[in-house]
Design an enzyme around this catalytic site. Sequence first.
Site, PDB file in Angstrom:
ATOM      1  N   GLU A  11       0.762  -1.320  -0.075  1.00  0.00           N
ATOM      2  CA  GLU A  11      -0.004   0.002   0.118  1.00  0.00           C
ATOM      3  C   GLU A  11       0.960   1.171  -0.027  1.00  0.00           C
ATOM      4  O   GLU A  11       0.669   2.286  -0.820  1.00  0.00           O
ATOM      5  CB  GLU A  11      -0.793   0.095   1.085  1.00  0.00           C
ATOM      6  CG  GLU A  11      -1.762  -1.061   1.437  1.00  0.00           C
ATOM      7  CD  GLU A  11      -1.537  -2.122   2.078  1.00  0.00           C
ATOM      8  OE1 GLU A  11      -2.208  -2.963   2.778  1.00  0.00           O
ATOM      9  OE2 GLU A  11      -0.192  -2.712   2.016  1.00  0.00           O
ATOM     10  N   TRP A  68      17.908 -37.403 -16.599  1.00  0.00           N
ATOM     11  CA  TRP A  68      16.928 -36.657 -16.268  1.00  0.00           C
ATOM     12  C   TRP A  68      15.409 -37.237 -16.552  1.00  0.00           C
ATOM     13  O   TRP A  68      15.387 -37.793 -17.627  1.00  0.00           O
ATOM     14  CB  TRP A  68      16.909 -35.188 -16.714  1.00  0.00           C
ATOM     15  CG  TRP A  68      18.034 -34.373 -16.397  1.00  0.00           C
ATOM     16  CD1 TRP A  68      19.016 -33.986 -16.983  1.00  0.00           C
ATOM     17  CD2 TRP A  68      18.271 -33.633 -15.141  1.00  0.00           C
ATOM     18  NE1 TRP A  68      19.934 -33.221 -16.596  1.00  0.00           N
ATOM     19  CE2 TRP A  68      19.492 -33.057 -15.273  1.00  0.00           C
ATOM     20  CE3 TRP A  68      17.395 -33.669 -13.953  1.00  0.00           C
ATOM     21  CZ2 TRP A  68      20.128 -32.541 -13.982  1.00  0.00           C
ATOM     22  CZ3 TRP A  68      18.128 -33.114 -12.794  1.00  0.00           C
ATOM     23  CH2 TRP A  68      19.293 -32.417 -12.745  1.00  0.00           C
ATOM     24  N   ARG A 115      12.094 -23.509  -5.971  1.00  0.00           N
ATOM     25  CA  ARG A 115      13.190 -23.339  -5.094  1.00  0.00           C
ATOM     26  C   ARG A 115      13.536 -21.974  -4.722  1.00  0.00           C
ATOM     27  O   ARG A 115      13.766 -21.617  -3.571  1.00  0.00           O
ATOM     28  CB  ARG A 115      14.469 -23.798  -5.725  1.00  0.00           C
ATOM     29  CG  ARG A 115      14.249 -25.360  -5.573  1.00  0.00           C
ATOM     30  CD  ARG A 115      15.705 -25.951  -6.119  1.00  0.00           C
ATOM     31  NE  ARG A 115      15.828 -27.541  -6.251  1.00  0.00           N
ATOM     32  CZ  ARG A 115      16.697 -28.006  -6.748  1.00  0.00           C
ATOM     33  NH1 ARG A 115      18.057 -27.648  -6.915  1.00  0.00           N
ATOM     34  NH2 ARG A 115      16.893 -29.600  -6.702  1.00  0.00           N
ATOM     35  N   ASP A 121      22.951 -39.106  -5.073  1.00  0.00           N
ATOM     36  CA  ASP A 121      22.968 -38.092  -6.192  1.00  0.00           C
ATOM     37  C   ASP A 121      24.004 -37.134  -5.742  1.00  0.00           C
ATOM     38  O   ASP A 121      24.456 -36.125  -6.763  1.00  0.00           O
ATOM     39  CB  ASP A 121      21.894 -37.453  -6.197  1.00  0.00           C
ATOM     40  CG  ASP A 121      20.653 -38.719  -6.736  1.00  0.00           C
ATOM     41  OD1 ASP A 121      21.073 -39.561  -7.142  1.00  0.00           O
ATOM     42  OD2 ASP A 121      19.209 -38.322  -6.546  1.00  0.00           O
ATOM     43  N   GLY A 129      13.644 -38.438  -1.141  1.00  0.00           N
ATOM     44  CA  GLY A 129      13.543 -40.323  -1.615  1.00  0.00           C
ATOM     45  C   GLY A 129      12.046 -40.799  -1.028  1.00  0.00           C
ATOM     46  O   GLY A 129      11.523 -40.153  -0.206  1.00  0.00           O
TER      47      GLY A 129
END
Length: 364
Positions: free
Chosen positions: A52, A170, A184, A200, A292
């Site tokens: 505002e 991928w 993210r 990973d 996972g």
Amino acid sequence: MTDSEYMRLALQLAQKGAGRVSPNPMVGAVIVKDGVVIGQGYHQEYGGLHAERNALADCTTSPQGATLYVTLEPCCHYGKTPPCTEAILDSGIRRVVIGSDDPNPLVAGKGIDLLRAQGVQVTTHVLQAECDRLNEVFFHFIQTKTPYVVLKYAMTLDGKIATKTGASQWITGEAARRRVHQYRNRYSAIMAGVGTVLTDDPQLTCRIEGGRNPIRIICDTHLRTPLSAQVLSRAASTILATAESDANRHRPYLDAGCQVLVVPEREGHLDLSALMTELGAQNIDSILLEGGGTLNWTALQSGIVRKVQAYLAPKLFGGSGKTPVMGYGVSLPDEAFHLTSPTVTRLGEDLLLESEVIPCSPES
């Protein structure tokens, strides 16, 4: 233009604050006089001016007698900035159109009541569903003081998150992966388990231009994270959540710049409910869970997950590869975790399915 059209413009402005204002809400504001937009603004950063006041500062002519469109009820209390109701009244704005009510106990209808008591015409609940959805994180956090947790995974059409060899890069295409990095940037933290780190070695950072890295939270019951792991890099802050209380084992991680957070153990895993309380106390209002199958099951079972984001790729892996949710599972279909009907977004060749978790567990 109609009230809804001006509110939609305010919503677009509010989105610009994503990833910058937490644990505050995203808010956009538009000021209209004689059918012309004379000022607009949004909450740009935590601790900065509210939408505002930014809109009033942007006015190209006097806002006397104008209409203010704002996605969230104006605040009426002193915090890091003075109350927005004060600025609205001082400006001479005649009408205020509001999208969402503010559940913050310091506001909670008081802003609306104050404006009306001073003769300002107030219209509420314009595009309320869209405005509420914009701030689902804030609404949850302000009322529970625990993070809003989004369980995210990518899988093939036969339900696999990896091949039989464990390879997962991928599954989805570039457009879907870009959307993940946008989230993210938006959420305060990202959480994964030590199994994901060991398999990973991910960075768990945001890789879009101008994006911010989320706080990385690693659930590591027995403190097995390698000191060489990328999640320990200083590219972003890292919290190691563990049941290991030996201070000597903490020291190497502390020296690497991490925070070590000791939480209770429950049935061989971290007590995720207790962890959420600890993280909420640190003003972490939202978490993107990229775990996972085991961590995902534990999170669902503990009741911390509020939303599921499933990225679905038109591929088939076959074999006995991992699935998004493992654990020991339920015995009967009626014992399943139930979700709302999903919204579906096409991202290149892939689909994003998003559903809210209906508050009910297999144990209930």
